[in-house]
Each structure stands twice: as structure tokens, then as C-alpha cells.
Motif scaffolding. Structure first.
Motif, mmCIF file in Angstrom:
data_model
loop_
_atom_site.group_PDB
_atom_site.id
_atom_site.type_symbol
_atom_site.label_atom_id
_atom_site.label_comp_id
_atom_site.label_asym_id
_atom_site.label_seq_id
_atom_site.Cartn_x
_atom_site.Cartn_y
_atom_site.Cartn_z
ATOM 1 N N THR A 85 0.969 -1.203 0.093
ATOM 2 C CA THR A 85 0.032 -0.089 0.020
ATOM 3 C C THR A 85 0.838 1.151 -0.030
ATOM 4 N N GLY A 86 2.065 1.225 -0.076
ATOM 5 C CA GLY A 86 2.840 2.263 -0.210
ATOM 6 C C GLY A 86 3.407 2.880 1.017
ATOM 7 N N ILE A 119 1.154 7.486 -5.973
ATOM 8 C CA ILE A 119 -0.272 7.726 -6.140
ATOM 9 C C ILE A 119 -1.143 7.198 -6.801
ATOM 10 N N LYS A 159 -1.965 3.977 -5.010
ATOM 11 C CA LYS A 159 -2.952 4.585 -3.780
ATOM 12 C C LYS A 159 -4.375 4.493 -4.293
ATOM 13 N N ARG A 160 -4.319 5.158 -5.456
ATOM 14 C CA ARG A 160 -5.893 5.466 -5.963
ATOM 15 C C ARG A 160 -6.536 4.070 -6.336
ATOM 16 N N TYR A 220 -7.513 0.154 1.392
ATOM 17 C CA TYR A 220 -6.622 -0.479 2.527
ATOM 18 C C TYR A 220 -7.294 -0.484 3.872
ATOM 19 N N TYR A 228 -16.017 11.494 8.603
ATOM 20 C CA TYR A 228 -14.792 10.725 7.991
ATOM 21 C C TYR A 228 -15.164 10.383 6.612
ATOM 22 N N PHE A 240 -14.907 12.926 4.122
ATOM 23 C CA PHE A 240 -13.396 13.289 4.146
ATOM 24 C C PHE A 240 -12.785 12.089 2.991
ATOM 25 N N ILE A 241 -13.049 11.030 3.300
ATOM 26 C CA ILE A 241 -12.180 10.097 2.364
ATOM 27 C C ILE A 241 -12.779 9.930 0.857
ATOM 28 N N ASP A 267 -13.764 12.702 -0.605
ATOM 29 C CA ASP A 267 -13.195 13.838 -1.096
ATOM 30 C C ASP A 267 -11.703 13.464 -1.518
ATOM 31 N N VAL A 268 -11.030 12.878 -0.609
ATOM 32 C CA VAL A 268 -9.591 12.529 -0.863
ATOM 33 C C VAL A 268 -9.472 11.816 -2.167
ATOM 34 N N ARG A 269 -10.351 10.863 -2.214
ATOM 35 C CA ARG A 269 -10.476 9.712 -3.148
ATOM 36 C C ARG A 269 -10.879 10.343 -4.713
ATOM 37 N N GLN A 282 -14.546 2.658 4.579
ATOM 38 C CA GLN A 282 -13.532 3.416 4.011
ATOM 39 C C GLN A 282 -12.835 2.679 2.933
#
Lengths: 245, 320
Positions: free
Chosen positions: B51-52, B73, B76-77, B81, B97, B100-101, B103-105, B148
Motif C-alpha cells: 500500500t506504499g 499515488i 494508492k488510487r 486498505y 470521516y 473526507f475519504i 473527497d480525498v479519493r 472507508q
């Protein structure tokens, strides 16, 4: 800078999700007022400016900013969420900057809430609004400097108390590096150029120059490069320490 | 079939400790790979490198054709995980939460709402969405972590102990979810629960001391057990003792052991099926049999044998 905006929003909202934000803002405003009116003799001076207000800000920031910065990374490592954050599609730079900018935006909000001071002097006399504005800009820059230090130290340890204390000490050194307290230590053996270099790191010297209403490029560059340096160190530390428990 | 995860000669060293020692394997779409191994065997470390999160000391990892080292990156996209212990921000509510995940995704608008609804519904979080995460039970926290991980419908799922801390019903649900998603994903889970391997994994890999010591389908692993094809039977009281002596003489029966609950377990020589001859003997003698069954093999038995047997092997370094 992948991931900067979501992280920024999450962090900023995080301050207001707990009482931390409100406690901090109230204490900041009360202490600003107390220092300004009592220790700074705001009324007795009979001058329509905010100099006594700004004069105590380095000392206020010295303790309050590390309190904001201490949790930035220490908490992530303590709760293990750093593993989550670092395996989301975000870049290290995005994460470091997102967190820093959120904390900085929060201090900006606290600083902006001191506006009644400005209104007070504007009501009582004819202040030079340009100088006051410069003071606010300088104050925000200085807060950014303290915050970058606190953020970097926060990445070094899992323990927020240690992060706070160490950050206060380093911030203190930067605050007073132009004062005899620090310079005397070096004066006995170091050449003048080194003394000059050390004293040029003083937050107070650069801050006072801006508060005087002179926005000199050198002072701006000082704070900008200081923030840049500490954030870079922050990223390096996060990368090195992320996996160590 | 294309390999979604490709690992070559992976090594991770922490100071003098070699946590992962030259592991190579690949996982295809549609596979559910179960990592088994004692604590400290290197399961989590391997997952953290895929998973880096950790950088390998040496070796290469490709996920969906992207090298983790070159383009973390992009990897991870594509990966969902669930880290060990399912960490999540304790002050946030699951709603905030997961948003937020998302949004990041990079999920936006209707797509984001749809994926959130799906994950929340599927994982069963509807009732706790507005409660802060640190007030949730261990099982719910784990489920928030699972939600998540699957939020962006990733091609690769890495789940470190996904059912740890769940009650039997929740375990059953999570296993159902994993099996359901398995079709078009590559999934790697780690677990201590051996029945879970049977229930969800199409392939099991046993790791000990940072090395792969066994790799095969759960049935293949079970076949390595001395219980494989063994026959367990229970006779009516009184008949047991005489029967045990006769059964032991039967061709193909290596040993007869009482299991302590009034049953006899007959172990075959070389794992060959013995039910036929046992059944014949039972009919000939007319023993009153209450229960008879063939054992498939016991994973925990194999697991113990493989992971502890290694330690007794002579040290190759010392022999030189």
C-alpha cells in the motif's frame, strides 16, 4: 499537492468539532486585551495606534501557537491514522501543507477576531490604517513562522506534551535571538558576522520592522523562507518517522 | 487473467531484523488471497509495502501495472486498505470521516453520494453515522474502516485482519461482503482465524519468519494435514475398545486414536481414503455405529506444523 484541499478542510473543521478552537480563541482574545490595556498602557500613551497590542504578540504566540501545532502530526502517529493518511492518494507535500495551512487559517481567524481593537483606536482617534494593516500582516506571518516550527516538532514525537515543550523552547530561541540573552552566549567567542547572522533570525526584529509600517521585502522573505524551511524539515521528518510505531 | 498485484523478491529490514525475507507472489483478479502466519511473521509489513506506507529495502511491487516505488499515488488510487487495528480519526463522526475519504479519493457530487450510500448501507453503519467514532464499539470501528476501504470501489483490496473484534454475525456478514466483491477485484486479507480462510479465500499463503512457507488453495493445505481423509466414528458404549483393536489392524490404517469424547479417529497411511474398508469392516462385524464421518483435514494442524516445524530445521548459516 494531491489531497491538499480535503486535508485542509478536514483539519480546519476538526478545530471547531471540539472545544479546542473556542478555548483557544477566548484565551487569545482575553490575553491580547489584558496585555494591551494593562501592560501596554494603551490609554495612558494617548496615541491612536495598535503598537501596544502588537508588542506582546510574539510572547502570546510563543505559548499559544505550539499548543495549536503540537497535535498536527503527534496525534496522527498516536492514533495510527498516519498509516491511513499516507496510504490515501495524497502527496507528502499536500499533507504537510494542508495541515499547516489549516492551522494557519485557524490562527488567522483568531487574529481577525481582534478587530474590536482596531475599531477602538479608530473610534478614539485618527490612526494610520495602513500601519495597522501592516501590523496584522506581520503578525500573521510571524504566527506562520511559529506554527511551521511547531508542526515540524510535532512530527518528531508521538507525545503531544513533548511536542509542545520542545516547540516552545525552539520558538523562544527564535523570538529572542536578537537579545543579549542569546547573543552574550556567543559574543565571547564567535565573530561579529556570526553574531549578526544569529540576531538576524530574531522574530521580534523582523516583526517590529513590519509593525512600524515598513513592509520591507527582506522581512517578508525572512518569514517566508523560515516557513518554507521548517515545512520542508516537517516533510522529511514525517517520511522518516511515519513507520516507527 | 492479469496479475493485479505482482511482487518480486520483496525484502524489508528493520535494523538487524529481517521482517520480510525475499517474498515473491502475484494475485490475479478474482482471487482472494489469505495471509496466514504467527504474529510478527511479516504479514502486516508486506501489506504496508504493497500500500506504499513502508518502503521496501529491496524488491519490486507492481499494482495494476504501476510500480509502487515510481508512482505511489496511482497505486494508492486503485487500492482500498484497511490498516491493522482500523485506525480512524476519533473526533469525527463516520459521516464526516467517510465524506473526507470520498473527497480525498476524488469522488464528487452524485457519484460521491451514491458510493457513500452503498458503503454505509452494505456495511451497516446507518444507525451510527452521527456519533463520534471514539464512542463506537470495536466492531463498529472496524466496520467504519471497512467502509472507508471499499468506498471508491477499488480494484485491489488489502484488508489487515478485517474481522478482528467482530461478533460471529458480523464476521459472517463481512465474509459475505468479501466473497461478493471478489469476482472483479484482487483481494488480500490477513487473518488468524483459520476457518475464515476456508470460508472466503481462494488461496492461502502461510508466512513464517518473513518467508512464504506454504502457498495453495485451502483444500491443498488441508490435504497436508494428518487428519486429511481420516475417519472419525462413534460406536455404542462397550463396543469401542474391541473395535479399536480390530480397526488398527485394517489395511491402510496407520493409527487409531480416541478423541476423548468417546469417538475414535482413524488415521490413514499417506492420506489415502479409508472410508470404504472401514465401512466394510463395520458391516461385517455388525458394530452399532452412531456416527461416522470423513475428515477433510485441519488447517490449524497444518498451520502449527508448518510454522513451528521451520524453527526446528537446522540453521543453514551455521552449517557452513
Amino acid at each position: 499537492m494531491t489531497g491538499l484541499m480535503p486535508i485542509f478542510r478536514r483539519e480546519l473543521a476538526g478545530y471547531f468539532a471540539t472545544p479546542v478552537a473556542y478555548v483557544f480563541i477566548v484565551i487569545f482574545l482575553v490575553l491580547s486585551g489584558v496585555f494591551c490595556f494593562y501592560l501596554g498602557n494603551f490609554f495612558e500613551r494617548g496615541q491612536a495606534d495598535l503598537r501596544p497590542f502588537f508588542a506582546f504578540q510574539p510572547w502570546l504566540y510563543l505559548f499559544l501557537i505550539p499548543a495549536i501545532g503540537m497535535r498536527l502530526w503527534a496525534e496522527e502517529r498516536k492514533t495510527g491514522t498516519i498509516e491511513l493518511l499516507m496510504t490515501l492518494p495524497v502527496s507528502l507535500a499536500g499533507a504537510v501543507l494542508g495541515k499547516f495551512l489549516a492551522a494557519w487559517a485557524f490562527t488567522a481567524i483568531a487574529l481577525a477576531l481582534t478587530f474590536p481593537m482596531w475599531l477602538t483606536v479608530a473610534y478614539l482617534g485618527q490612526p494610520d490604517h495602513g500601519v495597522i494593516l501592516a501590523g496584522y500582516v506581520g503578525s500573521l506571518l510571524m504566527a506562520g513562522g511559529y506554527l511551521a516550527i511547531a508542526a515540524c516538532i510535532s512530527a518528531v514525537t508521538k507525545n503531544q506534551v513533548i511536542a509542545f515543550v520542545v516547540a516552545v523552547v525552539i520558538c523562544f530561541i527564535f523570538t529572542v535571538s536578537g537579545a543579549p540573552l542569546v547573543l552574550d552566549f556567543f559574543a565571547a567567542w564567535a565573530p561579529q558576522t556570526i553574531l549578526n547572522a544569529i540576531s538576524s533570525f530574531s522574530f521580534i526584529t523582523h516583526f517590529n520592522a513590519i509593525v512600524d509600517g515598513v513592509i520591507d521585502l527582506r522581512d517578508l522573505v525572512f518569514f517566508a523562507s523560515l516557513i518554507g524551511f521548517w515545512l520542508f524539515a516537517n516533510a522529511v521528518v514525517v517520511d522518516l518517522k511515519k513507520a516507527s510505531g | 487473467m492479469t496479475a493485479m498485484i505482482e511482487i518480486r523478491n520483496l525484502v524489508k529490514q528493520f535494523g538487524p531484523l529481517i521482517a520480510v525475507d525475499d517474498i515473491s507472489f502475484s494475485v490475479d483478479r478474482g482471487e482472494v488471497l489469505g495471509f496466514l502466519g504467527p504474529n510478527g511473521a511479516g504479514k502486516s509489513t508486506t501489506m504496508k509495502m504493497i500500500t506504499g506506507f513502508l518502503t521496501p529495502t529491496s524488491g519490486a511491487i507492481d499494482v495494476c501495472g504501476h510500480a509502487v516505488a515510481d508512482d505511489p499515488i496511482a497505486v494508492k488510487r486503485r487500492v482500498g486498505y484497511l490498516p491493522e487495528g482500523a485506525p480512524a480519526y476519533p473526533d469525527m463522526t463516520p459521516a464526516a470521516y467517510l465524506s473526507f475519504i470520498a473527497d480525498v479519493r476524488g469522488l464528487r457530487g452524485a457519484d460521491k453520494a451514491k458510493r457513500l450510500d452503498y458503503a454505509v448501507e452494505r456495511i451497516g453503519l446507518t444507525g451510527v453515522m452521527q456519533q463520534s467514532i471514539d464512542t463506537l464499539s470495536k466492531g463498529y470501528k472496524r466496520r467504519v474502516g471497512l467502509a472507508q476501504a471499499i468506498l471508491h470501489d477499488p480494484e485491489v483490496l488489502i484488508l489487515d485482519e478485517p474481522t478482528d473484534g467482530l461478533d460471529p454475525n458480523q464476521k459472517h456478514e463481512v465474509r459475505g461482503l468479501i466473497s461478493e466483491m471478489a469476482e472483479n477485484k484482487a483481494i488480500v486479507i490477513s487473518t488468524h482465524i483459520l476457518e475464515e480462510v476456508d470460508a472466503v479465500c481462494s488461496r492461502a499463503m502461510v508466512i513464517a519468519d518473513g518467508r512464504v512457507v506454504a502457498d495453495g488453495t485451502p483444500a491443498e493445505l488441508e490435504a497436508r494435514s494428518r487428519f486429511h481423509n481420516a475417519v472419525t466414528l462413534r460406536l455404542e458404549d462397550g463396543a469401542t475398545a474391541t473395535a479399536a483393536a480390530d480397526l488398527a489392524k485394517l489395511d491402510g490404517v496407520a493409527a487409531v486414536e480416541p478423541d476423548g469424547n468417546g469417538r475414535l479417529t482413524l488415521f490413514p497411511t499417506d492420506g489415502a481414503p479409508i472410508l470404504d474398508s472401514v465401512g466394510q469392516l463395520v458391516r461385517e462385524r455388525g458394530w452399532p455405529v452412531n456416527e461416522i464421518r470423513v475428515e477433510g483435514g485441519r488447517l490449524d494442524d497444518v498451520f502449527r506444523e508448518i510454522t513451528t516445524g521451520r524453527a526446528e530445521k537446522p540453521d543453514q548459516g551455521a552449517a557452513k
